[in-house]
Design a protein around this motif. Structure first.
Motif, PDB file in Angstrom:
ATOM      1  N   TYR A  43       0.822  -1.223   0.000  1.00 50.52           N
ATOM      2  CA  TYR A  43       0.000   0.000   0.000  1.00 50.52           C
ATOM      3  C   TYR A  43       0.848   1.261   0.000  1.00 50.52           C
ATOM      4  N   PHE A  44       0.477   2.188  -0.898  1.00 46.95           N
ATOM      5  CA  PHE A  44       1.196   3.457  -0.985  1.00 46.95           C
ATOM      6  C   PHE A  44       0.247   4.518  -1.528  1.00 46.95           C
ATOM      7  N   ASN A  45       0.113   5.609  -0.798  1.00 46.80           N
ATOM      8  CA  ASN A  45      -0.769   6.693  -1.228  1.00 46.80           C
ATOM      9  C   ASN A  45      -0.163   8.017  -0.778  1.00 46.80           C
ATOM     10  N   ILE A  46       0.046   8.941  -1.712  1.00 45.01           N
ATOM     11  CA  ILE A  46       0.765  10.166  -1.376  1.00 45.01           C
ATOM     12  C   ILE A  46       0.419  11.255  -2.384  1.00 45.01           C
ATOM     13  N   ASN A  47       0.660  12.501  -1.999  1.00 45.23           N
ATOM     14  CA  ASN A  47       0.562  13.608  -2.931  1.00 45.23           C
ATOM     15  C   ASN A  47       1.593  13.383  -4.035  1.00 45.23           C
ATOM     16  N   PRO A  48       1.191  13.321  -5.315  1.00 42.11           N
ATOM     17  CA  PRO A  48       2.112  12.932  -6.397  1.00 42.11           C
ATOM     18  C   PRO A  48       3.437  13.690  -6.446  1.00 42.11           C
ATOM     19  N   PRO A  49       3.458  15.032  -6.374  1.00 42.43           N
ATOM     20  CA  PRO A  49       4.764  15.704  -6.404  1.00 42.43           C
ATOM     21  C   PRO A  49       5.677  15.308  -5.249  1.00 42.43           C
ATOM     22  N   MET A  50       5.103  15.181  -4.053  1.00 36.74           N
ATOM     23  CA  MET A  50       5.921  14.838  -2.894  1.00 36.74           C
ATOM     24  C   MET A  50       6.292  13.362  -2.882  1.00 36.74           C
ATOM     25  N   GLY A  51       5.569  12.552  -3.665  1.00 36.55           N
ATOM     26  CA  GLY A  51       5.950  11.152  -3.798  1.00 36.55           C
ATOM     27  C   GLY A  51       7.338  11.011  -4.378  1.00 36.55           C
ATOM     28  N   CYS A  52       7.737  11.971  -5.203  1.00 35.64           N
ATOM     29  CA  CYS A  52       9.084  11.961  -5.785  1.00 35.64           C
ATOM     30  C   CYS A  52      10.143  11.994  -4.691  1.00 35.64           C
ATOM     31  N   VAL A  53       9.914  12.811  -3.676  1.00 34.73           N
ATOM     32  CA  VAL A  53      10.880  12.944  -2.585  1.00 34.73           C
ATOM     33  C   VAL A  53      10.969  11.646  -1.789  1.00 34.73           C
ATOM     34  N   LEU A  54       9.824  11.112  -1.380  1.00 30.03           N
ATOM     35  CA  LEU A  54       9.820   9.924  -0.530  1.00 30.03           C
ATOM     36  C   LEU A  54      10.343   8.699  -1.269  1.00 30.03           C
ATOM     37  N   LEU A  55       9.923   8.511  -2.513  1.00 25.46           N
ATOM     38  CA  LEU A  55      10.404   7.359  -3.272  1.00 25.46           C
ATOM     39  C   LEU A  55      11.895   7.484  -3.572  1.00 25.46           C
ATOM     40  N   GLY A  56      12.354   8.705  -3.831  1.00 25.53           N
ATOM     41  CA  GLY A  56      13.785   8.899  -4.019  1.00 25.53           C
ATOM     42  C   GLY A  56      14.559   8.539  -2.766  1.00 25.53           C
ATOM     43  N   MET A  57      13.998   8.893  -1.603  1.00 27.90           N
ATOM     44  CA  MET A  57      14.647   8.582  -0.336  1.00 27.90           C
ATOM     45  C   MET A  57      14.721   7.075  -0.099  1.00 27.90           C
ATOM     46  N   THR A  58      13.598   6.374  -0.287  1.00 28.08           N
ATOM     47  CA  THR A  58      13.592   4.927  -0.062  1.00 28.08           C
ATOM     48  C   THR A  58      14.447   4.202  -1.094  1.00 28.08           C
ATOM     49  N   LEU A  59      14.526   4.756  -2.293  1.00 32.51           N
ATOM     50  CA  LEU A  59      15.369   4.152  -3.321  1.00 32.51           C
ATOM     51  C   LEU A  59      16.838   4.225  -2.923  1.00 32.51           C
ATOM     52  N   ALA A  60      17.227   5.332  -2.294  1.00 30.33           N
ATOM     53  CA  ALA A  60      18.608   5.476  -1.815  1.00 30.33           C
ATOM     54  C   ALA A  60      18.909   4.460  -0.713  1.00 30.33           C
ATOM     55  N   VAL A  61      17.940   4.261   0.193  1.00 36.12           N
ATOM     56  CA  VAL A  61      18.126   3.290   1.275  1.00 36.12           C
ATOM     57  C   VAL A  61      18.316   1.893   0.702  1.00 36.12           C
ATOM     58  N   GLU A  62      17.471   1.531  -0.255  1.00 32.84           N
ATOM     59  CA  GLU A  62      17.553   0.188  -0.839  1.00 32.84           C
ATOM     60  C   GLU A  62      18.799   0.034  -1.703  1.00 32.84           C
ATOM     61  N   ASP A  63      19.215   1.099  -2.360  1.00 30.49           N
ATOM     62  CA  ASP A  63      20.411   1.043  -3.193  1.00 30.49           C
ATOM     63  C   ASP A  63      21.661   0.828  -2.350  1.00 30.49           C
ATOM     64  N   SER A  64      21.637   1.292  -1.109  1.00 34.07           N
ATOM     65  CA  SER A  64      22.795   1.157  -0.231  1.00 34.07           C
ATOM     66  C   SER A  64      22.777  -0.141   0.572  1.00 34.07           C
ATOM     67  N   GLU A  65      21.563  -0.589   0.952  1.00 35.15           N
ATOM     68  CA  GLU A  65      21.468  -1.719   1.876  1.00 35.15           C
ATOM     69  C   GLU A  65      20.907  -2.993   1.249  1.00 35.15           C
ATOM     70  N   GLY A  66      20.374  -2.911   0.023  1.00 31.32           N
ATOM     71  CA  GLY A  66      19.882  -4.110  -0.646  1.00 31.32           C
ATOM     72  C   GLY A  66      18.639  -4.689  -0.001  1.00 31.32           C
ATOM     73  N   LEU A  67      18.505  -6.012  -0.081  1.00 34.74           N
ATOM     74  CA  LEU A  67      17.302  -6.684   0.413  1.00 34.74           C
ATOM     75  C   LEU A  67      17.135  -6.562   1.924  1.00 34.74           C
ATOM     76  N   ASP A  68      18.217  -6.300   2.648  1.00 31.33           N
ATOM     77  CA  ASP A  68      18.107  -6.142   4.098  1.00 31.33           C
ATOM     78  C   ASP A  68      17.277  -4.926   4.485  1.00 31.33           C
ATOM     79  N   SER A  69      17.071  -4.027   3.542  1.00 31.78           N
ATOM     80  CA  SER A  69      16.382  -2.770   3.857  1.00 31.78           C
ATOM     81  C   SER A  69      14.896  -2.789   3.498  1.00 31.78           C
ATOM     82  N   LEU A  70      14.360  -3.911   3.010  1.00 31.62           N
ATOM     83  CA  LEU A  70      12.977  -3.921   2.512  1.00 31.62           C
ATOM     84  C   LEU A  70      11.975  -3.511   3.582  1.00 31.62           C
ATOM     85  N   ASP A  71      12.154  -4.001   4.799  1.00 28.77           N
ATOM     86  CA  ASP A  71      11.238  -3.609   5.877  1.00 28.77           C
ATOM     87  C   ASP A  71      11.365  -2.125   6.183  1.00 28.77           C
ATOM     88  N   ALA A  72      12.604  -1.634   6.197  1.00 27.65           N
ATOM     89  CA  ALA A  72      12.824  -0.205   6.464  1.00 27.65           C
ATOM     90  C   ALA A  72      12.208   0.649   5.377  1.00 27.65           C
TER      91      ALA A  72
END
Length: 265
Positions: free
Chosen positions: A64-93
């Motif tokens: 589930y994911f629901n957000i204001n579309p412009p601000m979704g760019c910020v949050l998804l970019g942030m989570t993408l950075a977390v996953e790019d650095s930590e891999g599958l260990d970061s899925l829960d985070a």
């Protein structure tokens, strides 16, 4: 375990472009999760060459994911950075961060992007238009173009913020996950109390004395007890793999019957 990030500005630009193309795509079960997957799938494939790892990441993004579309760019970019650095260990985070922050970030986006800026520039444009000045139209179009272009840079802003978060909490992913999980659960708990509304219309009358089942009994035992039980019931149905459309239809039917009989008001 930390790994070397592989995403570039070009990858983030591609995510932004795909987000803009699919931001109107949603469903009643997971809201904007399909758009989140569509926007990030190529970046995730670059991060996970192994098919099984890639599938695990995609499955996590479909939650589930629901957000204001412009601000979704910020949050998804942030989570993408977390996953790019930590891999599958970061899925829960990653999921906990989305759940805990999407509401507050949406509040900022709704206020600025969808209320403040359109109201200000729309009012100026309307006034100038009434006076016969075409500059008003150009001003309003320019404001919307700025917001449109800004969405591309917000992905990079979110990714940079996420990278800073990881670098500042190196080897503390478990602490980050736990903190985000607690915040997410708090947000969800508050949403149950504030957005799920059930009002019973059943009252007992003893002469001139009235007794409301909900206000005088149930809420006296535990405020918002009915929304909690309703949410728990829906959650149990979801756990049993009941189709979400059937659950929604069932809620509508129960609401109609309850309103028609006076049990619900």
């Amino acid at each position: 375990m930390s790994k070397e990030p592989v995403l570039t500005r070009k990858d983030l630009f591609q995510c932004a472009r795909r987000w803009l193309l699919g931001s109107s795509t949603f469903n009643y079960g997971t809201q904007m999760a399909p758009t989140a997957v569509f926007s990030q799938m190529k970046a995730l494939r670059k991060m996970y060459p192994d098919d099984e790892d890639y599938k695990k990441s995609l499955k996590n993004q479909f939650r589930y994911f629901n957000i204001n579309p412009p601000m979704g760019c910020v949050l998804l970019g942030m989570t993408l950075a977390v996953e790019d650095s930590e891999g599958l260990d970061s899925l829960d985070a990653v999921n906990d961060l989305k759940v805990s922050l999407m509401g507050s970030i949406s509040g900022i986006g709704d206020t600025i992007m969808w209320a403040l800026i359109p109201t200000i520039f729309g009012s100026i444009a309307a006034y100038m238009g009434v006076e016969g000045n075409p500059v008003g139209l150009a001003l309003y179009v320019a404001a919307n173009l700025v917001i449109f272009v800004l969405k591309f840079f917000l992905w990079n802003l979110g990714y940079t913020a996420g990278s800073s978060l990881i670098s500042g909490m190196s080897n503390q992913l478990n602490a980050l996950t736990e903190a985000a999980s607690v915040l997410g659960l708090t947000v969800v708990g508050a949403l149950i109390a504030t957005t799920v509304e059930i009002n019973l219309g059943i009252n007992f009358q003893f002469g001139e004395v009235g007794l409301s089942i909900q206000e005088d009994i149930l809420n006296g035992i535990f405020p918002c007890i009915l929304p909690i039980f309703a949410t728990w019931g829906v959650y149990e149905l979801i756990k049993k793999k009941v189709n979400l459309s059937l659950i929604i239809l069932g809620i509508i039917i129960i609401g109609m019957i309850g309103a028609g009989t006076g049990i619900l008001v």
